[in-house]
Design a protein around this motif. Structure first.
Motif, PDB file in Angstrom:
ATOM      1  N   PHE A   1      39.478   8.431   5.434  1.00 51.78           N
ATOM      2  CA  PHE A   1      39.198   9.628   6.228  1.00 51.78           C
ATOM      3  C   PHE A   1      39.295   9.376   7.743  1.00 51.78           C
ATOM      4  CE2 PHE A   1      35.113   7.564   5.567  1.00 51.78           C
ATOM      5  CZ  PHE A   1      34.496   7.645   6.804  1.00 51.78           C
ATOM      6  N   LEU A   2      39.391   8.097   8.119  1.00 54.97           N
ATOM      7  CA  LEU A   2      39.539   7.765   9.536  1.00 54.97           C
ATOM      8  C   LEU A   2      40.991   7.476   9.921  1.00 54.97           C
ATOM      9  CD1 LEU A   2      36.409   5.475  10.137  1.00 54.97           C
ATOM     10  CD2 LEU A   2      36.721   7.841  10.864  1.00 54.97           C
ATOM     11  N   HIS A   3      41.900   7.466   8.934  1.00 55.69           N
ATOM     12  CA  HIS A   3      43.312   7.225   9.228  1.00 55.69           C
ATOM     13  C   HIS A   3      43.839   8.339  10.133  1.00 55.69           C
ATOM     14  CE1 HIS A   3      43.141   3.970   6.605  1.00 55.69           C
ATOM     15  NE2 HIS A   3      43.683   4.469   5.512  1.00 55.69           N
ATOM     16  N   ASN A   4      44.659   7.951  11.110  1.00 59.09           N
ATOM     17  CA  ASN A   4      45.291   8.910  12.037  1.00 59.09           C
ATOM     18  C   ASN A   4      44.273   9.802  12.740  1.00 59.09           C
ATOM     19  OD1 ASN A   4      47.926   8.028  11.270  1.00 59.09           O
ATOM     20  ND2 ASN A   4      47.774   9.285   9.422  1.00 59.09           N
ATOM     21  N   LEU A   5      43.089   9.224  13.001  1.00 64.19           N
ATOM     22  CA  LEU A   5      42.067   9.948  13.738  1.00 64.19           C
ATOM     23  C   LEU A   5      42.481  10.066  15.203  1.00 64.19           C
ATOM     24  CD1 LEU A   5      39.124  11.116  13.383  1.00 64.19           C
ATOM     25  CD2 LEU A   5      38.320   8.899  14.234  1.00 64.19           C
ATOM     26  N   PHE A   6      42.509  11.293  15.725  1.00 63.69           N
ATOM     27  CA  PHE A   6      42.924  11.555  17.104  1.00 63.69           C
ATOM     28  C   PHE A   6      44.255  10.864  17.422  1.00 63.69           C
ATOM     29  CE2 PHE A   6      38.167  11.393  17.316  1.00 63.69           C
ATOM     30  CZ  PHE A   6      37.970  12.769  17.367  1.00 63.69           C
ATOM     31  N   PRO A   7      45.353  11.318  16.829  1.00 59.40           N
ATOM     32  CA  PRO A   7      46.653  10.658  16.995  1.00 59.40           C
ATOM     33  C   PRO A   7      47.174  10.621  18.424  1.00 59.40           C
ATOM     34  CG  PRO A   7      46.894  12.806  15.929  1.00 59.40           C
ATOM     35  CD  PRO A   7      45.442  12.512  15.982  1.00 59.40           C
ATOM     36  N   ASN A   8      46.672  11.511  19.282  1.00 56.73           N
ATOM     37  CA  ASN A   8      47.142  11.560  20.663  1.00 56.73           C
ATOM     38  C   ASN A   8      46.387  10.608  21.589  1.00 56.73           C
ATOM     39  OD1 ASN A   8      49.037  13.592  20.043  1.00 56.73           O
ATOM     40  ND2 ASN A   8      47.474  15.183  20.238  1.00 56.73           N
ATOM     41  N   ILE A   9      45.365   9.961  21.048  1.00 54.57           N
ATOM     42  CA  ILE A   9      44.584   8.999  21.845  1.00 54.57           C
ATOM     43  C   ILE A   9      45.015   7.587  21.467  1.00 54.57           C
ATOM     44  CG2 ILE A   9      42.245   8.161  22.352  1.00 54.57           C
ATOM     45  CD1 ILE A   9      41.184  10.902  21.658  1.00 54.57           C
ATOM     46  N   PRO A  10      45.157   6.672  22.456  1.00 54.95           N
ATOM     47  CA  PRO A  10      45.558   5.286  22.133  1.00 54.95           C
ATOM     48  C   PRO A  10      44.689   4.673  21.045  1.00 54.95           C
ATOM     49  CG  PRO A  10      45.535   5.611  24.504  1.00 54.95           C
ATOM     50  CD  PRO A  10      44.979   6.870  23.895  1.00 54.95           C
ATOM     51  N   GLY A  11      45.327   3.949  20.125  1.00 52.49           N
ATOM     52  CA  GLY A  11      44.632   3.384  18.972  1.00 52.49           C
ATOM     53  C   GLY A  11      43.467   2.488  19.345  1.00 52.49           C
ATOM     54  N   LEU A  12      43.639   1.644  20.385  1.00 55.32           N
ATOM     55  CA  LEU A  12      42.565   0.732  20.790  1.00 55.32           C
ATOM     56  C   LEU A  12      41.331   1.493  21.240  1.00 55.32           C
ATOM     57  CD1 LEU A  12      44.267  -2.190  22.764  1.00 55.32           C
ATOM     58  CD2 LEU A  12      43.039  -2.331  20.607  1.00 55.32           C
ATOM     59  N   LEU A  13      41.536   2.592  21.966  1.00 52.61           N
ATOM     60  CA  LEU A  13      40.403   3.387  22.439  1.00 52.61           C
ATOM     61  C   LEU A  13      39.677   4.035  21.257  1.00 52.61           C
ATOM     62  CD1 LEU A  13      38.767   4.533  24.756  1.00 52.61           C
ATOM     63  CD2 LEU A  13      40.435   6.406  24.963  1.00 52.61           C
ATOM     64  N   VAL A  14      40.439   4.541  20.284  1.00 52.17           N
ATOM     65  CA  VAL A  14      39.848   5.142  19.084  1.00 52.17           C
ATOM     66  C   VAL A  14      39.013   4.103  18.335  1.00 52.17           C
ATOM     67  CG1 VAL A  14      40.334   6.159  16.822  1.00 52.17           C
ATOM     68  CG2 VAL A  14      41.638   6.902  18.809  1.00 52.17           C
ATOM     69  N   GLU A  15      39.575   2.897  18.165  1.00 53.12           N
ATOM     70  CA  GLU A  15      38.865   1.839  17.452  1.00 53.12           C
ATOM     71  C   GLU A  15      37.581   1.449  18.184  1.00 53.12           C
ATOM     72  OE1 GLU A  15      41.624  -1.336  16.834  1.00 53.12           O
ATOM     73  OE2 GLU A  15      42.931  -0.141  15.541  1.00 53.12           O
ATOM     74  N   PHE A  16      37.646   1.372  19.504  1.00 51.68           N
ATOM     75  CA  PHE A  16      36.461   1.028  20.293  1.00 51.68           C
ATOM     76  C   PHE A  16      35.380   2.095  20.134  1.00 51.68           C
ATOM     77  CE2 PHE A  16      33.953   1.336  24.197  1.00 51.68           C
ATOM     78  CZ  PHE A  16      33.443   0.055  24.287  1.00 51.68           C
ATOM     79  N   LEU A  17      35.761   3.365  20.235  1.00 51.80           N
ATOM     80  CA  LEU A  17      34.800   4.461  20.146  1.00 51.80           C
ATOM     81  C   LEU A  17      34.198   4.564  18.745  1.00 51.80           C
ATOM     82  CD1 LEU A  17      36.655   7.195  22.243  1.00 51.80           C
ATOM     83  CD2 LEU A  17      34.651   5.858  22.914  1.00 51.80           C
ATOM     84  N   VAL A  18      35.042   4.355  17.721  1.00 54.79           N
ATOM     85  CA  VAL A  18      34.544   4.370  16.331  1.00 54.79           C
ATOM     86  C   VAL A  18      33.550   3.222  16.128  1.00 54.79           C
ATOM     87  CG1 VAL A  18      35.192   4.012  13.909  1.00 54.79           C
ATOM     88  CG2 VAL A  18      36.531   5.553  15.334  1.00 54.79           C
ATOM     89  N   GLY A  19      33.898   2.030  16.625  1.00 51.56           N
ATOM     90  CA  GLY A  19      32.993   0.885  16.521  1.00 51.56           C
ATOM     91  C   GLY A  19      31.696   1.119  17.262  1.00 51.56           C
ATOM     92  N   LEU A  20      31.792   1.717  18.451  1.00 52.57           N
ATOM     93  CA  LEU A  20      30.604   2.002  19.265  1.00 52.57           C
ATOM     94  C   LEU A  20      29.698   3.014  18.570  1.00 52.57           C
ATOM     95  CD1 LEU A  20      29.280   1.448  22.062  1.00 52.57           C
ATOM     96  CD2 LEU A  20      30.503   3.455  22.913  1.00 52.57           C
ATOM     97  N   LEU A  21      30.288   4.086  18.054  1.00 61.46           N
ATOM     98  CA  LEU A  21      29.518   5.125  17.369  1.00 61.46           C
ATOM     99  C   LEU A  21      28.847   4.562  16.113  1.00 61.46           C
ATOM    100  CD1 LEU A  21      28.675   8.092  17.102  1.00 61.46           C
ATOM    101  CD2 LEU A  21      30.821   8.518  15.882  1.00 61.46           C
ATOM    102  N   ALA A  22      29.616   3.827  15.304  1.00 58.62           N
ATOM    103  CA  ALA A  22      29.059   3.232  14.080  1.00 58.62           C
ATOM    104  C   ALA A  22      27.950   2.242  14.421  1.00 58.62           C
ATOM    105  CB  ALA A  22      30.165   2.533  13.297  1.00 58.62           C
ATOM    106  N   GLY A  23      28.166   1.464  15.479  1.00 61.15           N
ATOM    107  CA  GLY A  23      27.178   0.468  15.884  1.00 61.15           C
ATOM    108  C   GLY A  23      25.852   1.093  16.269  1.00 61.15           C
TER     109      GLY A  23
END
Length: 289
Positions: free
Chosen positions: A250-272
């Motif tokens: 369900f997280l695949h292709n999340l916010f496709p217009n945002i750079p992948g690294l930024l998405v991964e950082f924000l997802v990690g931050l939110l989950a953390g």
């Protein structure tokens, strides 16, 4: 006969080429947690008397190698018989990494009560100092065990669909690099100030070129360790976010217009911070009881 021999050599060369290519990918995937491993162990290995730093680091290194010897066979058995468990452990490990990163950010921004320093500092005997040293070594090895599980599982996750032979070669290589590379760099870091002092004492002249370089190394050590801590925290969130994005559909292709690294950082931050809030809530609940 000769053609068969050369065919075997060709197969070996192809296998090694495949292993090298997959190891490169796995190294990139584990680079973040290796950075955190480096920061953690640089902190754990510092603070000892100068002559004890390298023996302590060698003891932790041997413990780290033993950790890998325990973890690797279990990981390969899971890959062979319960491949879904590797993904499960990967995601659970990602939650732990995200929590650790969020906790470090919380501790940085939220003020803490200053540590109590007793007025009558006790002078410890040699046996007491060695006992405290053993406790710190055990603590470092336990931390290494947790980080080693994550390194092995993340590396295994990159080659999960490959033949078992390739998995064993790639993940074992990454585990070896993780141990030798990380602790080799840690050894250089913790001896940086000692090298600086040696440069300062190399001649009797004041403010010579060697003095300036020596002072640079001495002053740089605490800054390097602090910088590694910051880099390690960012890496924790990136690695954990990457685990979630790539392993949860369900997280695949999340916010496709945002750079992948930024998405991964924000997802990690939110989950953390979600895990951190749950942890604080449970801790508060048990304190009331």
């Amino acid at each position: 006969m000769a053609s068969g021999f050369f065919a075997v050599l060709d197969d070996i060369a192809t296998l090694l080429d495949d292993v090298a290519a997959m190891s490169k990918i796995a190294t990139k995937k584990t680079a973040g947690i290796l950075g955190d491993d480096l920061a953690v162990n640089a902190e754990k290995a510092s603070g000892f008397v100068s002559k004890r730093e390298l023996p302590v680091l060698w003891a932790i290194t041997k413990g780290s190698l033993l950790n890998k010897i325990i973890i690797l066979p279990i990981a390969f058995l899971l890959s062979a018989f319960l491949p879904w468990a590797v993904t499960l452990i990967l995601v659970l490990g990602g939650l732990y990494l995200a929590f650790e990163g969020a906790e470090k950010i919380y501790e940085f921004f939220v003020p803490h009560a200053p540590a109590h320093i007793p007025s009558d500092l006790k002078v410890y005997s040699k046996s007491e100092i060695l006992e405290m040293e053993k406790i710190k070594i055990k603590s470092a090895i336990v931390t290494d065990f947790i980080l080693s599980i994550e390194i092995v599982i993340i590396a295994l996750g990159t080659v999960l669909n490959e033949p078992l032979t390739n998995q064993i070669l790639v993940v074992s290589l990454i585990a070896l690099i993780a141990t030798i590379g990380v602790y080799g760099i840690v050894a250089l870091i913790v001896r940086m100030d000692e090298f600086g002092v040696h440069l300062i004492n190399i001649n009797d002249r004041n403010n010579s070129f060697s003095d300036k370089i020596g002072r640079f190394f001495v002053n740089a050590l605490p800054l390097v360790i602090k910088s590694l801590a910051v880099i390690g925290t960012i890496a924790l969130l990136l690695v954990s976010g990457g685990i979630f994005v790539h392993n949860l559909s369900f997280l695949h292709n999340l916010f496709p217009n945002i750079p992948g690294l930024l998405v991964e950082f924000l997802v990690g931050l939110l989950a953390g911070f979600l895990v951190f809030l749950i942890y604080k809530g449970v801790k508060k609940l048990f304190k009331k009881d």
